[in-house]
Design a protein around this motif. Structure first.
Motif, short mmCIF file in Angstrom:
data_model
loop_
_atom_site.label_atom_id
_atom_site.label_comp_id
_atom_site.label_asym_id
_atom_site.label_seq_id
_atom_site.Cartn_x
_atom_site.Cartn_y
_atom_site.Cartn_z
N ALA A 192 0.83 -1.20 0.00
CA ALA A 192 0.00 0.00 0.00
C ALA A 192 0.87 1.25 0.00
N VAL A 193 0.39 2.27 -0.70
CA VAL A 193 1.08 3.55 -0.77
C VAL A 193 0.14 4.62 -0.23
N LEU A 194 0.60 5.38 0.77
CA LEU A 194 -0.20 6.40 1.42
C LEU A 194 0.40 7.76 1.06
N VAL A 195 -0.38 8.59 0.38
CA VAL A 195 0.14 9.84 -0.18
C VAL A 195 -0.44 11.03 0.58
N HIS A 196 0.43 11.80 1.21
CA HIS A 196 -0.01 12.87 2.11
C HIS A 196 -0.46 14.12 1.36
N GLY A 197 -1.00 15.07 2.12
CA GLY A 197 -1.50 16.32 1.57
C GLY A 197 -0.47 17.44 1.63
N ILE A 198 -0.89 18.63 1.25
CA ILE A 198 -0.01 19.78 1.19
C ILE A 198 0.47 20.18 2.59
N PHE A 199 1.71 20.62 2.67
CA PHE A 199 2.36 21.05 3.92
C PHE A 199 2.50 19.91 4.93
N GLU A 200 2.46 18.66 4.47
CA GLU A 200 2.58 17.52 5.37
C GLU A 200 3.75 16.64 4.96
N GLY B 158 3.49 12.90 5.74
CA GLY B 158 3.07 11.50 5.84
C GLY B 158 2.93 10.98 7.25
N SER B 159 3.35 11.76 8.25
CA SER B 159 3.32 11.29 9.64
C SER B 159 1.90 11.09 10.16
N LYS B 160 0.94 11.81 9.60
CA LYS B 160 -0.45 11.67 10.07
C LYS B 160 -1.06 10.33 9.67
N PHE B 161 -0.37 9.58 8.82
CA PHE B 161 -0.86 8.26 8.43
C PHE B 161 -0.47 7.18 9.45
N LYS B 162 0.13 7.55 10.55
CA LYS B 162 0.68 6.57 11.49
C LYS B 162 -0.37 5.55 11.92
N LYS B 163 -1.55 6.01 12.31
CA LYS B 163 -2.59 5.10 12.78
C LYS B 163 -3.09 4.18 11.65
N MET B 164 -3.34 4.77 10.49
CA MET B 164 -3.81 3.97 9.35
C MET B 164 -2.75 2.96 8.92
N LYS B 165 -1.51 3.39 8.89
CA LYS B 165 -0.41 2.52 8.49
C LYS B 165 -0.32 1.32 9.42
N ALA B 166 -0.46 1.57 10.74
CA ALA B 166 -0.39 0.48 11.71
C ALA B 166 -1.51 -0.52 11.51
N ARG B 167 -2.71 -0.03 11.23
CA ARG B 167 -3.84 -0.93 11.03
C ARG B 167 -3.64 -1.79 9.77
N PHE C 166 -4.55 11.44 0.43
CA PHE C 166 -5.28 12.39 1.28
C PHE C 166 -5.15 13.79 0.72
N SER C 167 -6.28 14.48 0.57
CA SER C 167 -6.30 15.88 0.15
C SER C 167 -5.51 16.04 -1.16
N MET C 168 -4.49 16.89 -1.18
CA MET C 168 -3.67 17.07 -2.38
C MET C 168 -3.11 15.74 -2.87
N GLY C 169 -2.80 14.84 -1.93
CA GLY C 169 -2.24 13.54 -2.30
C GLY C 169 -3.14 12.73 -3.19
N MET D 43 -8.31 15.27 10.49
CA MET D 43 -8.78 14.11 11.27
C MET D 43 -9.33 13.01 10.39
N MET D 44 -9.59 13.31 9.12
CA MET D 44 -10.17 12.29 8.25
C MET D 44 -9.27 11.06 8.12
N ILE D 45 -7.95 11.27 8.06
CA ILE D 45 -7.07 10.10 7.88
C ILE D 45 -6.73 9.45 9.22
#
Length: 226
Positions: free
Chosen positions: A32-40, A42-51, A99-102, A202-204
């Protein structure tokens, strides 16, 4: 009173910590590839990545260069492709979550750079498929490309048939203050799912969103769209 409050908070924490437990099945892809949004980053994907990793799915969350969109979203998509190919090779099937721009960067990768051929399912979360007024607050090329009516978004709309039969889900919140209007995350090509999440980032991290994603990717490919 303090004890009751402590018990309530403990219950809430436990529910959040165990969200998604009990969801089982064979993942439609093991990468899986998790693509972050603007000014981020990828750290906010921590919870989703763990799951996802708890189900045996190997995840990467590449740091987009440049994260503020300088150089354009097409430039970011080219670097995203390099990151994916370096991590997983050029043929391994992937689950792609933006996510967002991602989500818009990911669409360019899929539609213009051949990524659709290796994508098992595509998920966008609060992405401005039809642009966002918030993009007028920043002058980078990538922000300009996310303004409603931009040539970049028009080209994505024109070429979305290149996505073929990939199952696609677009998550949104009607309370989004970054994607303006919030309906810009509604995409006719996707199955659109709405959750009442109060804040865009908070969406991700939402346990409801993560649990729904788990439900969709832990079943046979042909059943991922209703």
């Amino acid at each position: 009173m303090k004890r009751l409050l402590s018990l309530a908070l403990a219950s809430l924490f436990t529910a959040s910590a165990h969200a998604g437990e009990g969801v089982s099945g064979k993942p439609i892809a093991t990468h899986a590839v998790l693509v972050h949004g603007i000014f981020e980053d990828g750290s906010k994907f921590k919870k989703m990545k763990a799951r996802l990793e708890s189900h045996g799915i190997r995840c990467i969350a590449p740091k987009l260069i440049h994260h503020d969109g300088i150089g354009g979203l097409d430039f970011l998509a080219e670097h995203l492709k390099k990151d994916i190919d370096q991590a997983f090779g050029k043929d391994e099937k992937i689950i792609l979550i933006g996510f967002s721009m991602g989500g818009i960067v990911s669409r360019h990768y899929l539609q213009q750079l051949g990524g659709a051929e290796r994508c098992a399912t595509f998920i966008t979360i609060s992405s401005p498929h039809h642009g966002t007024a918030a993009a007028w607050t920043f002058p980078s090329e990538g922000a300009v490309q996310m303004r409603a009516g931009s040539d970049f978004l028009a080209e994505l709309a024109r070429t979305e048939d290149r996505l073929g039969n990939i199952p696609i889900v677009s998550y949104r919140t009607p309370m989004d203050l970054i994607i303006l209007p919030a309906e810009s995350s509604v995409w006719d090509r996707a199955e659109n799912v709405s959750f009442n999440i109060p804040v865009h980032p908070m969406m991700i991290q939402s346990r409801k969103v993560i649990a729904d994603i788990e439900r969709r990717i832990l079943k046979p490919h042909q059943d991922t769209r209703s």
